[in-house]
Design a protein around this motif. Structure first.
Motif, PDB file in Angstrom:
ATOM      1  N   SER A   1      43.100  36.320  82.077  1.00  0.00           N
ATOM      2  CA  SER A   1      41.857  36.576  80.108  1.00  0.00           C
ATOM      3  C   SER A   1      40.445  36.282  79.519  1.00  0.00           C
ATOM      4  O   SER A   1      40.119  36.669  78.931  1.00  0.00           O
ATOM      5  CB  SER A   1      42.658  35.653  79.386  1.00  0.00           C
ATOM      6  OG  SER A   1      43.997  35.326  79.443  1.00  0.00           O
TER       7      SER A   1
ATOM      8  N   GLY B   1      31.956  45.051  72.005  1.00  0.00           N
ATOM      9  CA  GLY B   1      33.003  44.220  72.432  1.00  0.00           C
ATOM     10  C   GLY B   1      33.947  43.883  72.068  1.00  0.00           C
ATOM     11  O   GLY B   1      33.444  43.352  70.157  1.00  0.00           O
TER      12      GLY B   1
ATOM     13  N   ASN C   1      34.946  41.484  65.912  1.00  0.00           N
ATOM     14  CA  ASN C   1      35.173  40.407  64.940  1.00  0.00           C
ATOM     15  C   ASN C   1      34.172  40.122  63.990  1.00  0.00           C
ATOM     16  O   ASN C   1      34.184  39.522  62.860  1.00  0.00           O
ATOM     17  CB  ASN C   1      35.469  38.929  65.782  1.00  0.00           C
ATOM     18  CG  ASN C   1      37.137  39.264  66.767  1.00  0.00           C
ATOM     19  OD1 ASN C   1      37.319  39.560  65.804  1.00  0.00           O
ATOM     20  ND2 ASN C   1      37.386  38.029  67.891  1.00  0.00           N
TER      21      ASN C   1
ATOM     22  N   HIS D   1      38.745  32.093  68.254  1.00  0.00           N
ATOM     23  CA  HIS D   1      37.608  32.153  69.334  1.00  0.00           C
ATOM     24  C   HIS D   1      36.909  31.959  69.374  1.00  0.00           C
ATOM     25  O   HIS D   1      36.484  32.122  67.857  1.00  0.00           O
ATOM     26  CB  HIS D   1      37.975  33.630  70.333  1.00  0.00           C
ATOM     27  CG  HIS D   1      36.913  34.194  70.838  1.00  0.00           C
ATOM     28  ND1 HIS D   1      35.833  34.525  71.078  1.00  0.00           N
ATOM     29  CD2 HIS D   1      36.984  33.849  72.415  1.00  0.00           C
ATOM     30  CE1 HIS D   1      35.322  34.527  71.899  1.00  0.00           C
ATOM     31  NE2 HIS D   1      35.923  34.018  72.487  1.00  0.00           N
TER      32      HIS D   1
ATOM     33  N   SER E   1      33.782  33.085  69.126  1.00  0.00           N
ATOM     34  CA  SER E   1      33.001  34.506  68.106  1.00  0.00           C
ATOM     35  C   SER E   1      33.382  34.865  66.434  1.00  0.00           C
ATOM     36  O   SER E   1      33.622  35.483  65.491  1.00  0.00           O
ATOM     37  CB  SER E   1      33.592  36.373  68.928  1.00  0.00           C
ATOM     38  OG  SER E   1      34.900  36.212  68.951  1.00  0.00           O
TER      39      SER E   1
ATOM     40  N   MET F   1      43.949  34.858  64.627  1.00  0.00           N
ATOM     41  CA  MET F   1      43.813  36.041  66.122  1.00  0.00           C
ATOM     42  C   MET F   1      45.555  36.240  66.495  1.00  0.00           C
ATOM     43  O   MET F   1      46.365  35.053  66.113  1.00  0.00           O
ATOM     44  CB  MET F   1      43.532  34.800  67.690  1.00  0.00           C
ATOM     45  CG  MET F   1      43.764  33.820  67.063  1.00  0.00           C
ATOM     46  SD  MET F   1      43.094  31.963  68.799  1.00  0.00           S
ATOM     47  CE  MET F   1      42.119  33.801  69.533  1.00  0.00           C
TER      48      MET F   1
ATOM     49  N   ASN G   1      44.057  32.834  73.106  1.00  0.00           N
ATOM     50  CA  ASN G   1      43.335  32.969  75.170  1.00  0.00           C
ATOM     51  C   ASN G   1      43.759  32.010  75.272  1.00  0.00           C
ATOM     52  O   ASN G   1      43.473  31.766  77.159  1.00  0.00           O
ATOM     53  CB  ASN G   1      41.763  33.323  74.143  1.00  0.00           C
ATOM     54  CG  ASN G   1      41.003  32.335  73.902  1.00  0.00           C
ATOM     55  OD1 ASN G   1      41.238  32.256  72.689  1.00  0.00           O
ATOM     56  ND2 ASN G   1      39.883  32.096  74.427  1.00  0.00           N
TER      57      ASN G   1
ATOM     58  N   GLN H   1      43.431  38.974  72.506  1.00  0.00           N
ATOM     59  CA  GLN H   1      44.391  39.018  74.002  1.00  0.00           C
ATOM     60  C   GLN H   1      45.832  39.618  73.641  1.00  0.00           C
ATOM     61  O   GLN H   1      46.303  39.073  74.966  1.00  0.00           O
ATOM     62  CB  GLN H   1      44.547  37.386  73.973  1.00  0.00           C
ATOM     63  CG  GLN H   1      43.605  36.205  74.160  1.00  0.00           C
ATOM     64  CD  GLN H   1      42.879  36.464  75.645  1.00  0.00           C
ATOM     65  OE1 GLN H   1      43.501  37.477  76.560  1.00  0.00           O
ATOM     66  NE2 GLN H   1      41.177  36.806  76.003  1.00  0.00           N
TER      67      GLN H   1
ATOM     68  N   SER I   1      39.287  43.995  72.524  1.00  0.00           N
ATOM     69  CA  SER I   1      38.110  43.975  73.267  1.00  0.00           C
ATOM     70  C   SER I   1      38.266  45.151  74.686  1.00  0.00           C
ATOM     71  O   SER I   1      39.555  44.887  74.959  1.00  0.00           O
ATOM     72  CB  SER I   1      37.257  43.141  74.017  1.00  0.00           C
ATOM     73  OG  SER I   1      36.909  42.902  75.269  1.00  0.00           O
TER      74      SER I   1
ATOM     75  N   LYS J   1      39.726  43.342  78.777  1.00  0.00           N
ATOM     76  CA  LYS J   1      40.496  42.439  78.642  1.00  0.00           C
ATOM     77  C   LYS J   1      41.621  43.383  79.125  1.00  0.00           C
ATOM     78  O   LYS J   1      43.156  42.851  79.191  1.00  0.00           O
ATOM     79  CB  LYS J   1      40.490  41.616  77.585  1.00  0.00           C
ATOM     80  CG  LYS J   1      39.792  40.664  76.736  1.00  0.00           C
ATOM     81  CD  LYS J   1      39.400  39.708  77.471  1.00  0.00           C
ATOM     82  CE  LYS J   1      38.284  38.602  76.980  1.00  0.00           C
ATOM     83  NZ  LYS J   1      37.995  37.879  77.972  1.00  0.00           N
TER      84      LYS J   1
HETATM   85  C1  LIG Z   1      40.815  36.302  71.379  1.00  0.00           C
HETATM   86  C2  LIG Z   1      39.274  36.606  71.844  1.00  0.00           C
HETATM   87  N1  LIG Z   1      38.488  36.652  70.776  1.00  0.00           N
HETATM   88  C3  LIG Z   1      37.185  37.477  71.305  1.00  0.00           C
HETATM   89  C4  LIG Z   1      37.111  37.658  72.011  1.00  0.00           C
HETATM   90  C5  LIG Z   1      35.476  38.046  72.479  1.00  0.00           C
HETATM   91  O1  LIG Z   1      35.391  39.566  73.001  1.00  0.00           O
HETATM   92  P1  LIG Z   1      34.856  39.994  74.239  1.00  0.00           P
HETATM   93  O2  LIG Z   1      34.177  39.118  75.402  1.00  0.00           O
HETATM   94  O3  LIG Z   1      34.522  41.228  74.671  1.00  0.00           O
HETATM   95  O4  LIG Z   1      33.320  40.191  73.733  1.00  0.00           O
HETATM   96  C6  LIG Z   1      37.585  36.778  73.331  1.00  0.00           C
HETATM   97  C7  LIG Z   1      37.337  36.668  74.618  1.00  0.00           C
HETATM   98  O5  LIG Z   1      37.733  36.758  75.399  1.00  0.00           O
HETATM   99  C8  LIG Z   1      38.862  35.897  73.307  1.00  0.00           C
HETATM  100  O6  LIG Z   1      39.503  35.844  74.294  1.00  0.00           O
END
Ligand SMILES: Cc1ncc(COP(=O)(O)O)c(C=O)c1O
Length: 381
Positions: free
Chosen positions: A7, A68, A73, A98, A100, A145, A149, A178, A199, A202
């Motif tokens: 994860s 990413g 997001n 998350h 972000s 979400m 995660n 996730q 992403s 993952k």
């Molecule tokens: C639920 C979730 N959203 C967004 C992200 C961010 O993704 P990235 O690492 O590609 O920027 C993650 C990364 O751990 C995540 O677990």
């Protein structure tokens, strides 16, 4: 070494790496160039976009490649809220998103948006009653979400979508970082999301790659301005090899989804049974109603790092609840939101599975964990 930190990130598939190298070697021209080499690169890009559009049954113009999950997001949140201020400035999310998502919401709050948060129960799931109470006519965005995660809880996306669409003109953004490839996620008219974010790293594609997919064309303010690539939504020369590699990984994920679901569910079930043998020494955070590929638990009065190091010495890689919070050395916002007894707050460990894990590795974990618990806690199973 047994890798149970999928994860946080995954190892890319060999086919995905091969695709990435081949496209770099043979189709390195700029897809926006009008010469033949550019056109060829653009054909590959279009094909990759088309494959993603087919997975989501949406139009090709609704698929945007990004760098990413974080960027996807941010684009969804800033892009939609700022394009819709004429409809309202009320935006909703949950306590366990998350960073972000949470940081983008905090930033909008400073700019004058009214932000509200949905709380979760002890298993990490929102209340639809609370959503009903908080959604308003002037709500312009809801971000939720699909799978958490840190603990793997699954939100009721379909029911939430129905409430959101029946009571507001809000755009429903689902962070599927996730869940993609682990659970089905689709646009389903008013019974589903309007925006899905994914992403690459993952799902066994490359780091620094992501996608934002729209149910239909919508008004969105770009985050990155420039040459107008990606239909003006995300400027910058498109990374064709990354996009093609990501589309490949996405197709593999969808092909394997059902088998992966069963495999992870069995491992999850077996591990919860195994961990339950330790009685109240262990508190399990990821319930059976959560997703199969994340198993999260805590050992009473034991720091997470101690357990991680002890397992690492025995060849097993696990993490604390999330890669982001592990560096900050503070209790994660998700664990805080769950009302976990303080005795269990510092020892949260997450095992997260991916396509390369095997039944033997799960069994090895049980053996090594039993050994470590004997060493650290004097427990004899
Ligand atoms: C639920 C979730 N959203 C967004 C992200 C961010 O993704 P990235 O690492 O590609 O920027 C993650 C990364 O751990 C995540 O677990």
């Amino acid at each position: 070494m047994i890798y149970f930190d999928n994860s946080a990130t995954t190892k890319p598939y060999k086919e995905v790496l091969d695709t990435f190298v081949t496209v770099n070697e043979q189709f390195y021209a700029n897809p926006a160039s009008i010469h033949e080499a550019g056109t060829d690169a653009n054909i590959l890009l279009d094909r990759a976009r088309n494959q993603i559009a087919q997975i989501f049954h949406t139009d090709e113009r609704c698929v945007i490649f990004t760098a990413g999950g974080t960027e996807s997001n941010n684009l969804a949140i800033f892009g939609i809220s700022k394009a819709n201020t004429h409809k309202g400035k009320h935006i909703l999310t949950t306590d366990i998103e998350h960073a972000s998502v949470l940081e983008a919401y905090k930033s909008l709050e400073k700019e004058g948006f009214e932000v509200e948060y949905l709380h979760v129960d002890n298993s990490g799931v929102i209340s639809l009653e609370e959503l009903k109470a908080k959604i308003r006519k002037d709500t312009v965005l809801v971000s939720m979400m699909h799978v958490n995660n840190e603990i793997g809880s699954i939100q009721p996306i379909e029911e939430a979508a129905q409430i959101i669409h029946a009571n507001s003109r809000a755009t429903f953004h689902v962070d599927a970082v996730q869940s993609f490839g682990k659970l089905p996620i689709h646009f389903n008219g008013d019974n589903g999301p309007d925006i899905i974010t994914i992403s690459g790293h993952k799902i066994h594609a490359l780091k620094g790659t992501g996608i934002i997919v729209f149910r239909q064309k919508m008004n969105i303010n770009p985050l990155i301005l420039g040459g107008g690539q990606e239909f003006g939504i995300r400027s910058g020369t498109v990374a064709v090899p990354q996009a093609v590699a990501l589309a490949k990984a996405a197709r593999i994920a969808i092909e394997n989804l059902n088998a992966a679901k069963v495999r992870y569910r069995n491992w999850h079930k077996g591990l919860i049974q195994f961990l339950s043998k330790f009685g109240d020494l262990i508190h399990i955070l990821s319930t059976n109603s959560g997703v199969g590929h994340i198993v999260s638990f805590s050992v009473k009065d034991l720091k997470g790092e101690i357990l991680i190091n002890a397992l690492q010495d025995r060849g097993i890689i696990v993490s604390t609840s999330s890669a982001c919070s592990s560096k900050q050395k503070k209790t994660s916002h998700v664990v805080t939101a769950l009302n976990v007894d303080p005795k269990y707050k510092n020892g949260v460990i997450r095992l997260s599975f991916g396509a390369f894990n095997t039944d033997e590795e799960i069994e090895r974990f049980k053996t090594e964990f039993t050994y470590v618990m004997k060493e650290l806690k004097g427990v004899n199973l």
